[in-house]
Design a protein around this motif. Structure first.
Motif, PDB file in Angstrom:
ATOM      1  N   GLU A  27       7.408  -7.873 -11.300  1.00  0.00           N
ATOM      2  CA  GLU A  27       6.250  -7.312 -10.585  1.00  0.00           C
ATOM      3  C   GLU A  27       6.109  -7.908  -9.188  1.00  0.00           C
ATOM      4  N   ALA A  28       7.218  -8.058  -8.476  1.00  0.00           N
ATOM      5  CA  ALA A  28       7.161  -8.623  -7.118  1.00  0.00           C
ATOM      6  C   ALA A  28       8.379  -8.190  -6.328  1.00  0.00           C
ATOM      7  N   ILE A  29       8.151  -7.991  -5.027  1.00  0.00           N
ATOM      8  CA  ILE A  29       9.222  -7.685  -4.069  1.00  0.00           C
ATOM      9  C   ILE A  29       9.107  -8.688  -2.925  1.00  0.00           C
ATOM     10  N   ILE A  30      10.248  -9.219  -2.472  1.00  0.00           N
ATOM     11  CA  ILE A  30      10.250 -10.230  -1.419  1.00  0.00           C
ATOM     12  C   ILE A  30      10.557  -9.567  -0.082  1.00  0.00           C
ATOM     13  N   ILE A  31       9.734  -9.853   0.917  1.00  0.00           N
ATOM     14  CA  ILE A  31       9.925  -9.346   2.276  1.00  0.00           C
ATOM     15  C   ILE A  31      10.367 -10.522   3.139  1.00  0.00           C
ATOM     16  N   SER A  32      11.584 -10.463   3.669  1.00  0.00           N
ATOM     17  CA  SER A  32      12.147 -11.580   4.419  1.00  0.00           C
ATOM     18  C   SER A  32      12.351 -11.178   5.872  1.00  0.00           C
ATOM     19  N   GLY A  33      11.937 -12.057   6.795  1.00  0.00           N
ATOM     20  CA  GLY A  33      12.098 -11.813   8.227  1.00  0.00           C
ATOM     21  C   GLY A  33      11.459 -12.943   9.011  1.00  0.00           C
ATOM     22  N   PHE A  34      12.054 -13.291  10.156  1.00  0.00           N
ATOM     23  CA  PHE A  34      11.515 -14.421  10.918  1.00  0.00           C
ATOM     24  C   PHE A  34      10.304 -14.045  11.757  1.00  0.00           C
ATOM     25  N   ASP A  35      10.080 -12.734  12.009  1.00  0.00           N
ATOM     26  CA  ASP A  35       8.947 -12.276  12.821  1.00  0.00           C
ATOM     27  C   ASP A  35       7.776 -11.957  11.903  1.00  0.00           C
ATOM     28  N   PRO A  36       6.667 -12.726  11.976  1.00  0.00           N
ATOM     29  CA  PRO A  36       5.542 -12.474  11.068  1.00  0.00           C
ATOM     30  C   PRO A  36       4.903 -11.103  11.264  1.00  0.00           C
ATOM     31  N   VAL A  37       4.915 -10.553  12.493  1.00  0.00           N
ATOM     32  CA  VAL A  37       4.330  -9.229  12.729  1.00  0.00           C
ATOM     33  C   VAL A  37       5.126  -8.173  11.979  1.00  0.00           C
ATOM     34  N   ARG A  38       6.458  -8.264  12.043  1.00  0.00           N
ATOM     35  CA  ARG A  38       7.289  -7.310  11.296  1.00  0.00           C
ATOM     36  C   ARG A  38       7.024  -7.404   9.797  1.00  0.00           C
ATOM     37  N   ARG A  39       6.919  -8.650   9.275  1.00  0.00           N
ATOM     38  CA  ARG A  39       6.660  -8.812   7.835  1.00  0.00           C
ATOM     39  C   ARG A  39       5.320  -8.210   7.448  1.00  0.00           C
ATOM     40  N   GLU A  40       4.301  -8.405   8.287  1.00  0.00           N
ATOM     41  CA  GLU A  40       2.988  -7.858   7.979  1.00  0.00           C
ATOM     42  C   GLU A  40       3.011  -6.332   8.012  1.00  0.00           C
ATOM     43  N   ILE A  41       3.727  -5.749   8.997  1.00  0.00           N
ATOM     44  CA  ILE A  41       3.851  -4.291   9.058  1.00  0.00           C
ATOM     45  C   ILE A  41       4.541  -3.770   7.801  1.00  0.00           C
ATOM     46  N   ALA A  42       5.609  -4.451   7.364  1.00  0.00           N
ATOM     47  CA  ALA A  42       6.323  -4.034   6.155  1.00  0.00           C
ATOM     48  C   ALA A  42       5.435  -4.154   4.921  1.00  0.00           C
ATOM     49  N   ARG A  43       4.666  -5.243   4.825  1.00  0.00           N
ATOM     50  CA  ARG A  43       3.805  -5.442   3.648  1.00  0.00           C
ATOM     51  C   ARG A  43       2.716  -4.371   3.571  1.00  0.00           C
ATOM     52  N   VAL A  44       2.039  -4.123   4.686  1.00  0.00           N
ATOM     53  CA  VAL A  44       0.966  -3.120   4.685  1.00  0.00           C
ATOM     54  C   VAL A  44       1.544  -1.725   4.458  1.00  0.00           C
ATOM     55  N   SER A  45       2.709  -1.440   5.035  1.00  0.00           N
ATOM     56  CA  SER A  45       3.336  -0.131   4.833  1.00  0.00           C
ATOM     57  C   SER A  45       3.691   0.078   3.366  1.00  0.00           C
ATOM     58  N   LEU A  46       4.252  -0.953   2.731  1.00  0.00           N
ATOM     59  CA  LEU A  46       4.557  -0.854   1.303  1.00  0.00           C
ATOM     60  C   LEU A  46       3.298  -0.616   0.480  1.00  0.00           C
ATOM     61  N   GLN A  47       2.234  -1.327   0.844  1.00  0.00           N
ATOM     62  CA  GLN A  47       0.974  -1.166   0.116  1.00  0.00           C
ATOM     63  C   GLN A  47       0.464   0.275   0.216  1.00  0.00           C
ATOM     64  N   ARG A  48       0.532   0.862   1.414  1.00  0.00           N
ATOM     65  CA  ARG A  48       0.066   2.240   1.594  1.00  0.00           C
ATOM     66  C   ARG A  48       0.979   3.239   0.886  1.00  0.00           C
ATOM     67  N   LEU A  49       2.282   3.011   0.952  1.00  0.00           N
ATOM     68  CA  LEU A  49       3.210   3.924   0.290  1.00  0.00           C
ATOM     69  C   LEU A  49       3.033   3.917  -1.225  1.00  0.00           C
ATOM     70  N   VAL A  50       2.862   2.730  -1.794  1.00  0.00           N
ATOM     71  CA  VAL A  50       2.668   2.629  -3.245  1.00  0.00           C
ATOM     72  C   VAL A  50       1.353   3.275  -3.655  1.00  0.00           C
ATOM     73  N   ALA A  51       0.289   3.083  -2.868  1.00  0.00           N
ATOM     74  CA  ALA A  51      -1.004   3.699  -3.178  1.00  0.00           C
ATOM     75  C   ALA A  51      -0.937   5.218  -3.076  1.00  0.00           C
ATOM     76  N   ASP A  52      -0.174   5.722  -2.086  1.00  0.00           N
ATOM     77  CA  ASP A  52      -0.060   7.170  -1.887  1.00  0.00           C
ATOM     78  C   ASP A  52       0.860   7.801  -2.926  1.00  0.00           C
ATOM     79  N   GLY A  53       1.936   7.118  -3.270  1.00  0.00           N
ATOM     80  CA  GLY A  53       2.861   7.640  -4.279  1.00  0.00           C
ATOM     81  C   GLY A  53       4.004   8.450  -3.707  1.00  0.00           C
ATOM     82  N   ARG A  54       3.863   8.936  -2.468  1.00  0.00           N
ATOM     83  CA  ARG A  54       4.938   9.715  -1.838  1.00  0.00           C
ATOM     84  C   ARG A  54       5.833   8.758  -1.055  1.00  0.00           C
ATOM     85  N   ILE A  55       7.015   8.469  -1.608  1.00  0.00           N
ATOM     86  CA  ILE A  55       7.932   7.513  -0.975  1.00  0.00           C
ATOM     87  C   ILE A  55       9.248   8.223  -0.716  1.00  0.00           C
TER      88      ILE A  55
END
Length: 532
Positions: free
Chosen positions: A263-291
């Protein structure tokens, strides 16, 4: 008696005359009344007739005006329709003319191409005939050469008293002896070079060991964990043949690691802004269901905009909390970006807030301008969050930015002098320098390894972006892999393969790094059309 009769007769006559006169008066009066009544009736009839006439005329006018209005509107509609039809007719005529012109142009092109093809066919026939002639000449020359070779071999055999096979064996033995000699010299040179480079290789081994030991610190600052409700969502995130996860990595510039962690996915990257964009995008995609790839790109774009808005909001909240007013919007945005930047493992925004508060307190104790000291403390590291790779130290860059956005000269000097790059001209400068040292030197505040690690990853990306045709570049797997995305229209498959070799060669020559770096060049062709 007679008199009585006469009197009665006279009285009767007089009465009759008077009665007749009175009757005539009554008749006249009645006639007058009747005439007046008749005149009144006539007048009333005339007034009624006049009123009816007027009402009928008004009704007729209203009907006429209504009919005229309807007629005018109908005429206007027909005129509009006629003008629309005329415009359409003109458009059709223009299109027909354009199509005719295109057809004529294509006919001319086809005629030209036909002439070129005829010319090429003629040239090919001529070349074919030339090749056939040259082939005959080559065969003849080959036969002549063979005859000459046989004659030369016979002459050599007579001169050397050796057969061809015996001469070949002697030549092979001589070449083997020469090769053994050169090989022994080469091995000796390699051994000497190995002795000279042994120290260097030992240092590389030690660096590799240190990097492995420091892996926990890198994970803390370069990895985010995205929690899932159940493991079934991992398949949807990966997508068919991994297309979803590839689209997500290409859009965000981070590495998505889907392993056996429940029940976990790891997001790896040295730029914290990119990681935050990826995390929030994943959260929205999972909530929407259309991936799917198109939806992933859309959500990442929207998330990037919302993160930028969040950065501005965070900067505004920071300056409000510190009581700093009149800061330029671009500086406020840079303050917000500090939240996603680390300096030697220490969060840059927390460090800058801490320096601002310490500088304000110290300036107050010394009777100096506490507000300017607080501004300088907050802005002293803004050069570190400049999006482009700076060619000057971050203190000088921050000072130039502060000057550009209208900060006080004392504040600018404090920013530029906190690492002694420029001369201190105000008492606020040593205060900011001291507070920066206090905030950075407290136990557990910083880690030197993290800063050099992030700088190396940024240098990797910058080096790859310097090549022609490169659109994007992302450092993955803690700098062990470099993914380079090129423009499919300007870079061919052969050039992409050559680019991978050139990038790897440049990294080997210009950078120091432990282990090895995998360079992957991705060339993707996209064709987009819209159905209307």
């Amino acid at each position: 008696m007679m008199e009585v009769v006469v009197t009665a007769v006279v009285a009767l006559i007089i009465g009759v005359v008077i009665g007749r006169y009175l009757l005539m008066l009554v008749f006249k009066q009645m006639e007058t009344d009747a005439r007046q009544k008749a005149e009144r009736l006539i007048e009333d009839a005339k007034s009624d007739a006049e009123a009816n006439k007027r009402s009928k005329i008004l009704e007729a006018k209203e009907k006429y005006l209504k009919m005229k209005s309807d007629f005018d509107s109908d005429v206007a509609k027909r005129k509009n329709q006629l003008s629309v039809n005329e415009n359409r007719l003109k458009q059709y005529e223009n299109k027909l003319k354009q199509n005719e012109a295109k057809l004529k142009q294509k006919e001319a092109q086809l005629a030209k191409q036909s002439e070129q093809l005829k010319k090429q066919n003629t040239e090919l026939e001529d070349r074919f005939n030339e090749v056939a002639d040259q082939k005959q000449l080559a065969i003849k020359a080959k036969d002549e050469a063979e005859v000459l070779r046989q004659e030369q071999v016979s002459k050599l055999e007579k001169i050397a008293n050796l057969k061809a096979d015996e001469a070949r064996e002697q030549l092979v033995e001589a070449l083997q002896d020469e090769a053994r000699t050169k090989a022994s010299i080469h091995i000796k040179n390699i051994m000497e070079e190995a002795k000279l480079t042994a120290t260097k290789e030992a240092k590389k081994t030690i660096i590799t060991t240190i990097q492995r030991t420091a892996a926990e610190h890198a994970i803390e600052n370069c990895v985010s964990v995205f929690n899932l409700e159940n493991d079934d969502l991992k398949g949807k995130i990966i997508g068919r043949e991994g297309r979803n996860i590839r689209a997500l990595e290409a859009s965000t510039g981070v590495e998505i690691i889907v392993d056996d962690t429940p029940e976990a996915i790891i997001i790896s990257g040295f730029d914290p802004v990119r990681r935050e964009i990826a995390r929030v995008s994943l959260q929205r995609l999972v909530a929407d269901g259309r991936i799917h790839p198109a939806r992933i790109e859309e959500v990442v774009t929207k998330t990037r905009k919302s993160i930028e808005e969040e950065i501005v909001e965070l900067g505004e909240r920071t300056v409000i909390d510190l009581g700093i007013h009149g800061l330029h919007p671009e500086l406020i945005k840079m303050v917000g970006r500090m939240r996603f930047r680390s300096s030697y493992g220490q969060n840059l925004l927390q460090h800058s807030r801490e320096v601002a508060k310490l500088a304000a307190s110290m300036a107050s104790e010394l009777g100096l301008n506490a507000k300017q000291a607080k501004r300088a403390g907050l802005l002293h590291d803004i050069g570190k969050v400049w999006p482009e790779e700076p060619e000057v130290p971050h203190a000088i860059l921050g000072m130039n930015l502060a000057k550009k956005y209208g900060e006080h000269p004392d504040v600018c000097n404090a920013i530029g002098a906190h690492h002694d790059e420029v001369e201190m001209t105000t008492l606020i400068s040593p205060i900011v320098q001291a507070c920066d040292a206090i905030s950075g030197s407290r136990p557990g505040a910083r880690r030197e390894m993290m800063e050099s690690y992030i700088k190396r990853l940024k240098d990797l990306e910058s080096m790859a972006l310097s090549f022609k045709g490169v659109n994007k570049c992302y450092a993955m797997q803690a700098g062990r892999e470099l993914r380079v995305m090129v423009d499919a229209e300007n870079v061919t498959d052969t050039e992409a393969s050559q680019l991978s070799f050139e990038v790897a060669d440049k990294i080997e020559k210009e950078m120091q790094y432990p282990g090895q770096i995998k360079v992957t060049v991705i060339r993707e062709m996209r064709s987009v059309n819209y159905a209307k």
